[in-house]
Design a protein around this motif. Structure first.
Motif, short mmCIF file in Angstrom:
data_model
loop_
_atom_site.label_atom_id
_atom_site.label_comp_id
_atom_site.label_asym_id
_atom_site.label_seq_id
_atom_site.Cartn_x
_atom_site.Cartn_y
_atom_site.Cartn_z
N ASP A 82 47.73 49.08 46.45
CA ASP A 82 49.19 49.15 46.29
C ASP A 82 49.80 47.82 45.86
O ASP A 82 51.02 47.63 45.92
CB ASP A 82 49.84 49.58 47.62
N ALA A 83 48.97 46.88 45.44
CA ALA A 83 49.46 45.57 45.03
C ALA A 83 50.33 45.67 43.77
O ALA A 83 50.09 46.51 42.90
CB ALA A 83 48.30 44.62 44.79
N VAL A 84 51.33 44.81 43.71
CA VAL A 84 52.24 44.74 42.55
C VAL A 84 52.19 43.32 42.01
O VAL A 84 52.54 42.36 42.71
CB VAL A 84 53.68 45.10 42.93
N ALA A 85 51.76 43.17 40.76
CA ALA A 85 51.69 41.86 40.13
C ALA A 85 52.96 41.58 39.34
O ALA A 85 53.61 42.50 38.81
CB ALA A 85 50.48 41.79 39.20
N TYR A 86 53.29 40.29 39.24
CA TYR A 86 54.44 39.86 38.44
C TYR A 86 53.91 39.04 37.27
O TYR A 86 52.70 39.02 37.01
CB TYR A 86 55.43 39.11 39.32
N SER A 87 54.76 38.37 36.55
CA SER A 87 54.35 37.82 35.26
C SER A 87 53.25 36.77 35.34
O SER A 87 52.45 36.64 34.41
CB SER A 87 55.57 37.22 34.55
N HIS A 88 53.16 36.02 36.44
CA HIS A 88 52.21 34.92 36.51
C HIS A 88 51.17 35.05 37.62
O HIS A 88 50.28 34.20 37.72
CB HIS A 88 52.94 33.58 36.70
N ASN A 89 51.25 36.06 38.49
CA ASN A 89 50.38 36.07 39.68
C ASN A 89 49.40 37.23 39.73
O ASN A 89 48.83 37.50 40.79
CB ASN A 89 51.24 36.04 40.96
N GLY A 90 49.18 37.90 38.61
CA GLY A 90 48.23 39.01 38.63
C GLY A 90 46.82 38.59 39.03
O GLY A 90 46.07 39.39 39.60
N PHE A 91 46.47 37.33 38.76
CA PHE A 91 45.14 36.84 39.14
C PHE A 91 44.90 36.90 40.64
O PHE A 91 43.76 36.91 41.09
CB PHE A 91 44.96 35.40 38.65
N LYS A 92 45.99 36.92 41.44
CA LYS A 92 45.83 36.95 42.89
C LYS A 92 45.19 38.25 43.37
O LYS A 92 44.56 38.26 44.43
CB LYS A 92 47.18 36.76 43.58
N ILE A 93 45.35 39.32 42.64
CA ILE A 93 44.71 40.57 43.04
C ILE A 93 43.19 40.42 42.95
O ILE A 93 42.46 40.76 43.88
CB ILE A 93 45.21 41.73 42.16
N THR A 94 42.72 39.88 41.86
CA THR A 94 41.28 39.63 41.71
C THR A 94 40.80 38.60 42.73
O THR A 94 39.75 38.77 43.36
CB THR A 94 40.98 39.14 40.28
N LEU A 95 41.56 37.53 42.88
CA LEU A 95 41.17 36.47 43.82
C LEU A 95 41.15 36.98 45.25
O LEU A 95 40.26 36.64 46.04
CB LEU A 95 42.13 35.29 43.68
N GLY A 96 42.14 37.81 45.61
CA GLY A 96 42.18 38.36 46.96
C GLY A 96 41.00 39.27 47.25
O GLY A 96 40.45 39.25 48.36
N LYS A 97 40.60 40.04 46.26
CA LYS A 97 39.41 40.89 46.44
C LYS A 97 38.17 40.03 46.64
O LYS A 97 37.32 40.33 47.50
CB LYS A 97 39.24 41.79 45.21
N GLN A 98 38.06 38.96 45.88
CA GLN A 98 36.93 38.06 46.04
C GLN A 98 36.92 37.43 47.43
O GLN A 98 35.86 37.28 48.05
CB GLN A 98 36.97 36.98 44.97
N ALA A 99 38.11 37.08 47.93
CA ALA A 99 38.20 36.49 49.26
C ALA A 99 37.69 37.46 50.33
O ALA A 99 36.98 37.07 51.26
CB ALA A 99 39.64 36.08 49.56
N ILE A 100 38.05 38.74 50.20
CA ILE A 100 37.59 39.75 51.16
C ILE A 100 36.08 39.88 51.12
O ILE A 100 35.40 39.85 52.16
CB ILE A 100 38.26 41.11 50.87
N VAL A 101 35.52 40.01 49.94
CA VAL A 101 34.07 40.20 49.80
C VAL A 101 33.32 39.00 50.37
O VAL A 101 32.36 39.15 51.14
CB VAL A 101 33.69 40.43 48.33
#
Length: 329
Positions: free
Chosen positions: A298-317
């Motif tokens: 359910d994540a919502v990315a904005y103009s500059h922070n979409g990379f946080k979705i990928t980074l957050g997934k990496q942090a979990i793994v």
């Protein structure tokens, strides 16, 4: 701006009942957040109430196995306490990953819970900010939002919560003890910080005149624990994404898991969808990746922070991988 000191918990009740503490006044202990915001003219309380002399610096094991932490325990003392290091390493690791040694020596447990966002628009009185001045707008949504949230956002605010310690406490499980004009009450830690919704100025479930007196950490959960913080530089930097993981195994399967995220959400974020995806599953890379996908569906990315979705997934793994390794010994 006036100031006065309180030297006992009873004095808090007396000050409130005699109208010496009002809505808009501020309690101060270490002052590592409040004084910065006062200097920036972001906060201007009519009165600052010094609570640094209250007898709230103890860490005690309770009869039910919970750990009672006084609100004035410094971040350093909490991180280095032998019981915390042994039974709650995810909290110790989170604390030691934050700020500098000097700030950890000054910052209190309660102050850490109460710290406010580092959103640059919130900290600049010349910029519109719904959190600072409701109804003026959120400058971050159409501005530079690289460091902003992708979970728990609203059209009114996308600022992240900055605390590392709070992420560890959400994973470990905790309860806040509050003292105020209506007496004592308890609030579950993960419910204390509020989502911005339509009222981003309401950041927490604290009533006027109330003071956090203690944090009660749940009885130790055992298992393997790890706090992983991903950031732009190795020290004195807030998280771009972080994950606190506690994993218990039954053979090669996950019997219990607790996950919390930082740097990606508007409050310390309990990743319940990821936890549900992991229960009873084999502790494998594939399971961890599926859980990470569930956490950010359910994540919502904005103009500059979409990379946080990928980074957050990496942090979990990565956090799950390290916590699982610790569980296996």
């Amino acid at each position: 701006m006036r100031a006065f000191e309180l030297e006992s918990v009873e004095a808090v009740d007396q000050a409130v009942s005699h109208r010496r503490v009002h809505d808009g006044d501020a309690f101060i202990a270490g002052g590592t957040t409040l004084l910065d915001l006062v200097k920036l003219d972001v906060m201007q309380p009519e009165k600052v109430v010094d609570v640094s002399r209250l007898p709230l610096k103890q860490i005690e094991v309770q009869g039910d196995g919970r750990l009672k932490v006084g609100t004035l325990v410094s971040n350093t003392d909490l991180a280095k306490h032998e019981i915390v290091m042994r039974d709650y390493p995810v909290i110790s690791e989170a604390l030691l990953s934050g700020a500098s040694t000097g700030l950890r020596n000054m910052a209190s447990t309660g102050g850490n819970v109460m710290q406010r966002t580092r959103c640059p628009y919130f900290r600049d009185p010349d910029m519109p900010c719904n959190k600072r001045e409701p109804g003026t707008g959120c400058s971050a949504i159409d501005g530079i939002n690289r460091n902003h949230a992708v979970l728990g956002t609203s059209e009114q605010c996308i600022a992240t919560h900055p605390s590392d310690m709070c992420v560890g406490m959400v994973a470990a499980g905790a309860t806040l003890l509050l003292e105020g004009p209506d007496g004592q009450r308890e609030v579950a830690f993960e419910d204390y910080h509020l989502l911005p919704g339509d009222t981003p100025e309401r950041e927490h479930d604290l009533k006027p005149g109330e003071l956090i007196t203690h944090v009660l950490l749940d009885a130790p959960r055992g298992g393997g624990q790890h706090y992983l913080k991903l950031r732009d530089r190795a020290s004195y930097e807030f998280a771009l994404a972080s994950c606190a993981a506690i994993v218990n195994l039954d053979g090669d399967s996950i019997s219990e898991v607790r996950l919390a995220l930082g740097g990606v959400a508007t409050k310390p974020w309990r990743a319940t969808a990821a936890e549900e995806a992991l229960k009873g599953q084999p502790a494998t890379q594939e399971s961890f990746e599926r859980a990470a996908e569930a956490a950010f569906k359910d994540a919502v990315a904005y103009s500059h922070n979409g990379f946080k979705i990928t980074l957050g997934k990496q942090a979990i793994v990565r956090a799950l991988r390290d916590a699982t390794a610790a569980a296996r010994g």
